[in-house]
Scaffold this active site. Structure first.
Site, mmCIF file in Angstrom:
data_model
loop_
_atom_site.group_PDB
_atom_site.id
_atom_site.type_symbol
_atom_site.label_atom_id
_atom_site.label_comp_id
_atom_site.label_asym_id
_atom_site.label_seq_id
_atom_site.Cartn_x
_atom_site.Cartn_y
_atom_site.Cartn_z
ATOM 1 N N LYS A 107 67.315 44.732 53.264
ATOM 2 C CA LYS A 107 67.271 45.883 54.323
ATOM 3 C C LYS A 107 67.013 46.810 53.917
ATOM 4 O O LYS A 107 66.741 47.938 54.197
ATOM 5 C CB LYS A 107 67.451 45.713 55.665
ATOM 6 C CG LYS A 107 68.762 45.481 55.858
ATOM 7 C CD LYS A 107 68.739 43.842 56.206
ATOM 8 C CE LYS A 107 70.485 43.432 56.085
ATOM 9 N NZ LYS A 107 70.380 42.211 56.604
ATOM 10 N N ILE A 138 63.237 35.065 62.218
ATOM 11 C CA ILE A 138 62.200 35.548 63.159
ATOM 12 C C ILE A 138 60.791 36.458 62.544
ATOM 13 O O ILE A 138 61.395 37.357 61.643
ATOM 14 C CB ILE A 138 62.454 36.500 64.248
ATOM 15 C CG1 ILE A 138 63.989 36.666 65.582
ATOM 16 C CG2 ILE A 138 61.176 37.170 64.780
ATOM 17 C CD1 ILE A 138 64.389 37.562 66.189
ATOM 18 N N GLY A 189 79.165 33.611 58.288
ATOM 19 C CA GLY A 189 78.190 34.290 56.190
ATOM 20 C C GLY A 189 76.978 35.016 57.662
ATOM 21 O O GLY A 189 76.120 35.314 56.949
ATOM 22 N N ASP A 203 73.366 48.796 59.156
ATOM 23 C CA ASP A 203 72.679 47.367 59.169
ATOM 24 C C ASP A 203 71.052 47.759 60.017
ATOM 25 O O ASP A 203 69.797 46.643 59.816
ATOM 26 C CB ASP A 203 73.806 46.087 59.593
ATOM 27 C CG ASP A 203 71.768 45.104 58.863
ATOM 28 O OD1 ASP A 203 71.846 44.669 58.141
ATOM 29 O OD2 ASP A 203 72.027 44.419 59.625
ATOM 30 N N LYS A 207 67.144 48.062 59.412
ATOM 31 C CA LYS A 207 66.069 47.439 59.774
ATOM 32 C C LYS A 207 64.952 47.824 60.614
ATOM 33 O O LYS A 207 63.911 47.709 61.018
ATOM 34 C CB LYS A 207 66.834 46.520 60.943
ATOM 35 C CG LYS A 207 67.231 45.402 59.952
ATOM 36 C CD LYS A 207 68.232 43.937 60.920
ATOM 37 C CE LYS A 207 68.470 43.545 59.528
ATOM 38 N NZ LYS A 207 69.840 42.471 60.237
HETATM 39 P P1 NAP Z 1 76.037 37.070 49.051
HETATM 40 O O1 NAP Z 1 76.287 35.538 50.072
HETATM 41 O O2 NAP Z 1 77.036 38.011 48.628
HETATM 42 O O3 NAP Z 1 75.406 36.777 48.116
HETATM 43 C C1 NAP Z 1 75.120 38.113 46.779
HETATM 44 C C2 NAP Z 1 74.962 37.232 45.427
HETATM 45 O O4 NAP Z 1 74.784 38.147 45.028
HETATM 46 C C3 NAP Z 1 75.924 36.066 45.098
HETATM 47 O O5 NAP Z 1 75.434 34.970 44.182
HETATM 48 C C4 NAP Z 1 75.985 37.572 43.999
HETATM 49 O O6 NAP Z 1 76.971 36.377 42.465
HETATM 50 C C5 NAP Z 1 75.124 37.938 43.255
HETATM 51 N N1 NAP Z 1 75.299 38.969 42.384
HETATM 52 C C6 NAP Z 1 76.021 40.387 43.235
HETATM 53 N N2 NAP Z 1 76.519 41.297 42.364
HETATM 54 C C7 NAP Z 1 75.544 40.629 41.436
HETATM 55 C C8 NAP Z 1 75.196 41.047 39.747
HETATM 56 N N3 NAP Z 1 75.363 42.947 39.600
HETATM 57 N N4 NAP Z 1 74.148 40.432 39.315
HETATM 58 C C9 NAP Z 1 73.619 38.732 40.032
HETATM 59 N N5 NAP Z 1 74.347 38.456 40.864
HETATM 60 C C10 NAP Z 1 74.838 39.393 41.665
HETATM 61 O O7 NAP Z 1 74.690 37.924 50.221
HETATM 62 P P2 NAP Z 1 74.106 36.860 51.456
HETATM 63 O O8 NAP Z 1 74.396 37.471 52.598
HETATM 64 O O9 NAP Z 1 73.337 36.367 50.415
HETATM 65 O O10 NAP Z 1 72.751 38.438 51.596
HETATM 66 C C11 NAP Z 1 71.707 38.902 50.610
HETATM 67 C C12 NAP Z 1 70.587 39.738 50.519
HETATM 68 O O11 NAP Z 1 69.796 39.452 51.528
HETATM 69 C C13 NAP Z 1 71.759 40.457 51.492
HETATM 70 O O12 NAP Z 1 70.844 41.961 50.942
HETATM 71 C C14 NAP Z 1 71.550 40.996 52.773
HETATM 72 O O13 NAP Z 1 71.265 42.127 53.369
HETATM 73 C C15 NAP Z 1 70.158 39.570 52.888
HETATM 74 N N6 NAP Z 1 70.386 39.443 54.051
HETATM 75 C C16 NAP Z 1 71.739 38.802 54.828
HETATM 76 C C17 NAP Z 1 71.396 37.712 55.615
HETATM 77 C C18 NAP Z 1 72.575 37.126 55.884
HETATM 78 O O14 NAP Z 1 72.482 36.365 57.338
HETATM 79 N N7 NAP Z 1 73.423 36.963 55.203
HETATM 80 C C19 NAP Z 1 70.306 37.511 56.780
HETATM 81 C C20 NAP Z 1 69.390 38.690 56.332
HETATM 82 C C21 NAP Z 1 69.394 39.202 54.755
HETATM 83 P P3 NAP Z 1 78.463 35.846 42.603
HETATM 84 O O15 NAP Z 1 78.288 34.686 43.848
HETATM 85 O O16 NAP Z 1 78.137 35.265 41.562
HETATM 86 O O17 NAP Z 1 79.250 36.170 43.135
HETATM 87 N N1 HSE Z 2 74.214 40.724 58.552
HETATM 88 C C1 HSE Z 2 73.299 41.066 59.428
HETATM 89 C C2 HSE Z 2 73.801 40.625 60.319
HETATM 90 C C3 HSE Z 2 72.361 39.761 58.519
HETATM 91 O O1 HSE Z 2 74.600 40.444 61.169
HETATM 92 O O2 HSE Z 2 72.076 41.083 60.807
HETATM 93 C C4 HSE Z 2 71.078 39.502 59.394
HETATM 94 O O3 HSE Z 2 70.101 40.916 58.585
#
Ligand code: NAP
Ligand code: HSE
Length: 432
Positions: A107, A138, A189, A203, A207
């Site tokens: 986002k 959602i 997470g 954040d 959104k």
């Molecule tokens: P995360 O758990 O921190 O995972 C990030 C991933 O990106 C890790 O695998 C990391 O590698 C990789 N990474 C970081 N720097 C990199 C680079 N330079 N080159 C290649 N890979 C790289 O994050 P996440 O929670 O999955 O979130 C990912 C996205 O989804 C974000 O934009 C977040 O805002 C969005 N999002 C997350 C959620 C949620 O509930 N978590 C919900 C909605 C949206 P390593 O594993 O090797 O460190």
């Molecule tokens: N950090 C975000 C939250 C993840 O707590 O809602 C989902 O976008």
């Protein structure tokens, strides 16, 4: 059956790994629904040796995600790294310029670069889809872009950040302060890499700016979103809210007015009987008010591996099925630059808590200042008796203009009898 859709994934954290788990679990049904196989061919993350609990054998590995975006044997690139600049931006831009569609959960990236990405996508006849960027599991983007496309939307309000809602819920239910709950939200997470984005409302603002664009056919305008987070919400305010018949929620609200769009994220007191008051933990809810469908409340898990992967998969499946509509509902050049109304012009009711010295005449001083600013009181609560010591004084104020309210509070906070900064929380009367 058509050719498989080949997918390269950049980022294998909570969401990226969750996506691979989902595809492994439901591959047959997904293939049947798309009429073609979805095949992951390449991945990128920082640490090649990390155990992610998923089988990556047979997949091409890229240390550099921006290179994966152009070189991998893939039709689409799924960006799950995060961050509005740097590698996430480079990966998406490279992919689009190379004529590959992009799916992202990011986002921050869409809020800051969504217009530019959509334009490049249109020029290259590809897509950028971002269902997972707002409200996790959602399908709110699809709802606004397709399900409610025949309506004129007047207002969107919702709980858009799971981490903050999780913290507010546990503070209320377990009488905890927010620092002690944040760590649990991170362990589950839910939180962003930088959790201040969750707590400080950024954040939710990312959104909200995306939803406002879709709802009102406007260009994304993140810079003008008014943002306040939950750091200043104390346990005492949570408990007073309960006593007054409210719950405190961090809401994102976008509303059409005669002078433009209000876009604001801040803690709100909402009536305990409203649908949104009862949305707890990491659940998100989005209330959409529109002319024909009336008020629709969407609710569901807003964060975490499973719900977010579900939303990412829906986008991938839309591409696999060639089910593509304009990314923000209309082509980029048809999006209006609608002005944002300044927060000073907001009208609403307010909760104000002061710590005042317990002596006669104090209340009269405060009431005079409010009267001078044309701010009228609905109710007052004072708790405790401690002659000469500070005690809480809570006021609920009738609808007034924000600029008048702020001016009154500034004067009140300068009184000798007022200890520390006043706490002000806006009261939001919801329709659902
Ligand atoms: P995360 O758990 O921190 O995972 C990030 C991933 O990106 C890790 O695998 C990391 O590698 C990789 N990474 C970081 N720097 C990199 C680079 N330079 N080159 C290649 N890979 C790289 O994050 P996440 O929670 O999955 O979130 C990912 C996205 O989804 C974000 O934009 C977040 O805002 C969005 N999002 C997350 C959620 C949620 O509930 N978590 C919900 C909605 C949206 P390593 O594993 O090797 O460190
Ligand atoms: N950090 C975000 C939250 C993840 O707590 O809602 C989902 O976008």
């Amino acid at each position: 059956m058509s050719e498989p859709l080949k997918i390269a994934i950049a980022g294998l954290g909570t969401v990226g790994a969750g996506l691979i788990t989902l595809l492994n679990a439901n591959a047959d049904a997904i293939t049947a629904r798309c009429g073609r196989e979805l095949r992951i061919t390449a991945v990128s993350a920082r640490d090649r040796t990390k155990d992610r609990g998923i089988d990556l054998s047979g997949l091409e590995w890229y240390d550099d995600a921006a290179k994966l975006a152009v070189e991998a044997d893939a039709d689409i690139i799924v960006e799950m790294i995060g961050g509005s600049e740097g590698i996430a931006l480079d990966t998406c831009m490279n992919a689009l310029k190379a004529g590959r569609s992009v799916v992202t959960a990011n986002k921050a990236l869409v809020a800051h670069h969504g217009m530019e990405m959509a334009r490049i996508a249109e020029e290259n006849n590809v897509s950028v889809l971002f269902e997972a960027a707002v409200a996790g599991g959602i399908p709110i983007i699809k709802s606004l872009r397709e399900g409610l496309a025949g309506n004129s939307v007047s207002r969107i309000s919702g709980i858009l950040n799971g981490t903050s809602n999780y913290i507010m819920t546990r503070m209320r239910n377990e009488s905890l302060d927010f620092e002690s709950v944040l760590k649990d939200a991170q362990d589950l997470g839910y939180a962003e890499v930088d959790p201040s984005f969750d707590i400080d409302g950024v954040d939710a603002a990312h959104k909200l700016s995306i939803l406002a664009s879709l709802a009102f056919g406007a260009q994304i305008n993140f810079d003008d979103v008014y943002i306040e987070g939950i750091r200043e919400v104390s346990l005492m305010d949570v408990q007073f809210a309960d006593e007054l018949g409210y719950r405190i929620k961090l809401l994102g609200i976008a509303q059409r007015t005669e002078n433009g769009i209000e876009q604001r994220v801040h803690p709100c007191m909402v009536p305990v009987a409203s649908a949104i008051a009862n949305i707890e933990y990491a659940i998100n809810a989005v209330e959409v008010e529109c002319d024909f469908a009336s008020t629709i409340v969407h609710a569901g898990p807003g964060a975490g591996a499973g719900p977010t992967a579900s939303a990412v998969m829906a986008d991938i499946m839309d591409i696999a099925r060639d089910n593509i509509v304009p990314l923000f509902g209309v082509p980029c050049d048809k999006l209006d630059a609608i002005p944002t109304v300044h927060m000073d012009e907001h009208h609403g009711e307010y909760y104000v808590r002061l710590m005042v010295v317990d002596r006669s005449g104090v209340f009269a001083e405060i009431a005079t200042i409010l009267q001078n600013h044309d701010v009228s009181m609905e109710s007052v609560l004072q708790r405790g008796r401690a002659p000469g010591e500070p005690v809480p004084l809570v006021m609920v104020l009738h609808e007034t203009r924000e600029a008048d309210m702020k001016a009154a509070i500034k004067e009140i906070s300068a009184l000798d009898s007022v200890d520390g900064d006043p706490h002000m929380i806006r009261i939001e009367l919801l329709h659902g």
